[in-house]
Design an enzyme around this catalytic site. Structure first.
Site, mmCIF file in Angstrom:
data_model
loop_
_atom_site.group_PDB
_atom_site.id
_atom_site.type_symbol
_atom_site.label_atom_id
_atom_site.label_comp_id
_atom_site.label_asym_id
_atom_site.label_seq_id
_atom_site.Cartn_x
_atom_site.Cartn_y
_atom_site.Cartn_z
ATOM 1 N N HIS A 1 0.835 -1.204 0.000
ATOM 2 C CA HIS A 1 0.000 0.000 0.000
ATOM 3 C C HIS A 1 0.869 1.254 0.000
ATOM 4 O O HIS A 1 0.582 2.234 -0.710
ATOM 5 C CB HIS A 1 -0.913 -0.036 1.228
ATOM 6 C CG HIS A 1 -1.724 1.204 1.431
ATOM 7 N ND1 HIS A 1 -1.441 2.138 2.404
ATOM 8 C CD2 HIS A 1 -2.818 1.668 0.769
ATOM 9 C CE1 HIS A 1 -2.315 3.114 2.337
ATOM 10 N NE2 HIS A 1 -3.168 2.863 1.372
ATOM 11 N N GLU B 1 2.268 1.785 -3.420
ATOM 12 C CA GLU B 1 1.246 2.351 -4.318
ATOM 13 C C GLU B 1 1.213 3.878 -4.200
ATOM 14 O O GLU B 1 1.172 4.597 -5.204
ATOM 15 C CB GLU B 1 -0.120 1.761 -3.966
ATOM 16 C CG GLU B 1 -1.286 2.404 -4.701
ATOM 17 C CD GLU B 1 -2.487 2.649 -3.793
ATOM 18 O OE1 GLU B 1 -3.027 3.779 -3.812
ATOM 19 O OE2 GLU B 1 -2.879 1.729 -3.059
ATOM 20 N N HIS B 2 1.249 4.380 -2.973
ATOM 21 C CA HIS B 2 1.238 5.829 -2.759
ATOM 22 C C HIS B 2 2.466 6.488 -3.397
ATOM 23 O O HIS B 2 2.349 7.534 -4.040
ATOM 24 C CB HIS B 2 1.220 6.134 -1.259
ATOM 25 C CG HIS B 2 -0.148 6.140 -0.661
ATOM 26 N ND1 HIS B 2 -0.675 7.243 -0.020
ATOM 27 C CD2 HIS B 2 -1.105 5.193 -0.605
ATOM 28 C CE1 HIS B 2 -1.896 6.967 0.411
ATOM 29 N NE2 HIS B 2 -2.179 5.718 0.078
ATOM 30 N N GLU C 1 -4.114 8.251 7.452
ATOM 31 C CA GLU C 1 -5.083 7.354 6.805
ATOM 32 C C GLU C 1 -5.353 6.126 7.678
ATOM 33 O O GLU C 1 -6.500 5.709 7.842
ATOM 34 C CB GLU C 1 -4.540 6.923 5.435
ATOM 35 C CG GLU C 1 -5.488 6.040 4.654
ATOM 36 C CD GLU C 1 -4.925 5.642 3.295
ATOM 37 O OE1 GLU C 1 -5.385 4.619 2.754
ATOM 38 O OE2 GLU C 1 -4.019 6.341 2.787
#
Length: 423
Positions: free
Chosen positions: A64, A67-68, A139
């Site tokens: 994840h 991905e950012h 987040e």
């Protein structure tokens, strides 16, 4: 290769490039937007792997995080480049896949070039990685305050002892603090090889031009894909219940039923279709049990189900709000036992099979869902548009076999978030 699907008046063109990148194009004449997705067969569960003889155990949340960071380029941010063209870009990380995509009404080739360039060209620095840790930590904290997310994470935590699906996709604030540019570079090298990726386009474009651009902007040679490690796991669940308390007005729950992983040579697409059909028969929104639970005010319209397949894992999930999640669990468990022992009524099977088929047909006019499904299918060496033929092969006995597996002892986990004062 061009495949024709007469019953849908559709076709798919596909090719595997010299570097292994799989390219698929599904024409949609008359659609105003074209959708493109570049996906890698790498997700949150792929944390432990061996590459070039070296074993790596990476922190939870690294897929994840990667991905950012992929949107960062040496000459700017890819999101800003998409913004100038008017395209709508996004990305997501699941347990088993990471995908980058955009939709646009014009300027398709310009946007495809941006997509291919930034995904295949990593750019990590100490500064931009450190900055991203703060953003992702926020987040994670927001997700930790979401009851439905907590029950979702909790149900996998309860079902699996060692498999990395028992950890949140985003990781924790503590785990992402360990991520470095070197770790991100290693993961990109291990899994962002063209051989491990798929480009799917749906809309109005030129297939030959898509292939030409994919060949031009992807690496000429594919690095060897790393060997993954998921640990050893037992058939039964790790815990029958996972209970948390949060400031909710009524309980939120997720019920997980642990299924057997795919067998060698088994069609992933067909298993998915059987799993979704069995879930709808068991407690879909027109199933007898759903009607009964709703009538008794034990579930709300938020109640939903899903069947998920991952490497070395598979599970059926039900979730929503309920005043008494334990009663819902017991009723579902009893219905599973009934179907396992007595079988499914032919009329119910036929009705639900038609409903599932109809939902799959509707997906054909949803480019994002179609690209997502085809990317997953391509990783399994299958074509998602074969679902119609596979539907015809599914029998009531296939469904009952699945209920027999689900009815085994200690295959069920209830994850529940209760109000603070609830014992």
């Amino acid at each position: 290769m061009k495949q024709r699907f007469e019953r849908f008046d559709m076709e798919m063109q596909s090719v595997a490039l010299e570097n292994g990148l799989k390219v698929c194009y599904i024409p949609k004449q008359g659609f105003s937007k074209t959708f493109a997705m570049l996906a890698t067969n790498f997700g949150a569960i792929d944390r432990a792997f061996t590459m070039e003889g070296v074993r790596y155990d990476t922190p939870a949340g690294v897929a994840h995080f990667l991905e950012h960071k992929m949107f960062e380029d040496a000459d700017g941010n890819a999101l800003q480049k998409f913004g100038k063209t008017g395209a709508s870009p996004n990305a997501f990380t699941s347990y088993s896949m990471t995908a980058y995509h955009f939709s646009c009404t014009d300027g398709f080739e310009q946007n495809l070039e941006i997509l291919l360039k930034f995904v295949f060209t990593p750019y990590f620095t100490e500064e931009n990685v450190a900055k991203e840790k703060g953003i992702i930590a926020q987040e994670i904290n927001m997700m930790e305050d979401t009851p439905s997310w907590k029950t979702y994470v909790g149900v996998y935590e309860g079902m699996y002892q060692e498999h990395p699906v028992n950890t949140s996709i985003a990781g924790s604030v503590a785990s992402i603090s360990e991520i470095t540019p070197e770790i991100l570079t290693t993961c990109h090298k291990a899994f962002y090889s063209p051989e491990n990726m798929s480009l799917v386009v749906c809309g109005t474009a030129d297939f030959d031009r898509i292939v030409e651009m994919a060949r031009e902007f992807s690496p000429k040679e594919a690095a060897k894909v790393a060997a993954r490690h998921y640990g050893t796991d037992q058939e039964t669940v790790a815990a029958a219940e996972v209970v948390r308390h949060m400031a909710v007005s009524r309980p939120n729950f997720m019920l997980g039923i642990k299924d057997t992983p795919l067998a060698e040579g088994e069609s992933q697409l067909r298993r998915q279709l059987v799993g979704e059909l069995a879930a709808r028969i068991l407690c879909g929104n027109t199933a007898p049990l759903f009607v009964s639970l709703y009538k008794d005010r034990l579930i709300t319209r938020s109640f939903d189900s899903s069947y998920t397949i991952m490497p070395q894992a598979a599970a059926l999930l039900f979730g929503g709000d309920s005043q008494d999640p334990y009663a819902v669990r017991d009723r579902i468990a009893a219905e599973i036992q009934r179907y396992a022992q007595d079988g499914v009524e032919e009329e119910l099977f036929a009705r639900m099979k038609k409903a599932c088929y109809g939902l799959d047909v509707r997906m054909l006019d949803q480019p994002e869902s179609l690209c997502h499904t085809q990317a997953e299918s391509s990783f399994a060496g299958e074509c998602c548009l074969d679902f119609a033929e596979l539907h015809e092969t599914i029998t009531v006995h296939d469904v009952q076999k699945m209920f027999v597996r689900w009815a085994q002892p200690d295959h069920m986990t209830l994850s529940v978030v209760l109000p603070p004062e609830t014992k």
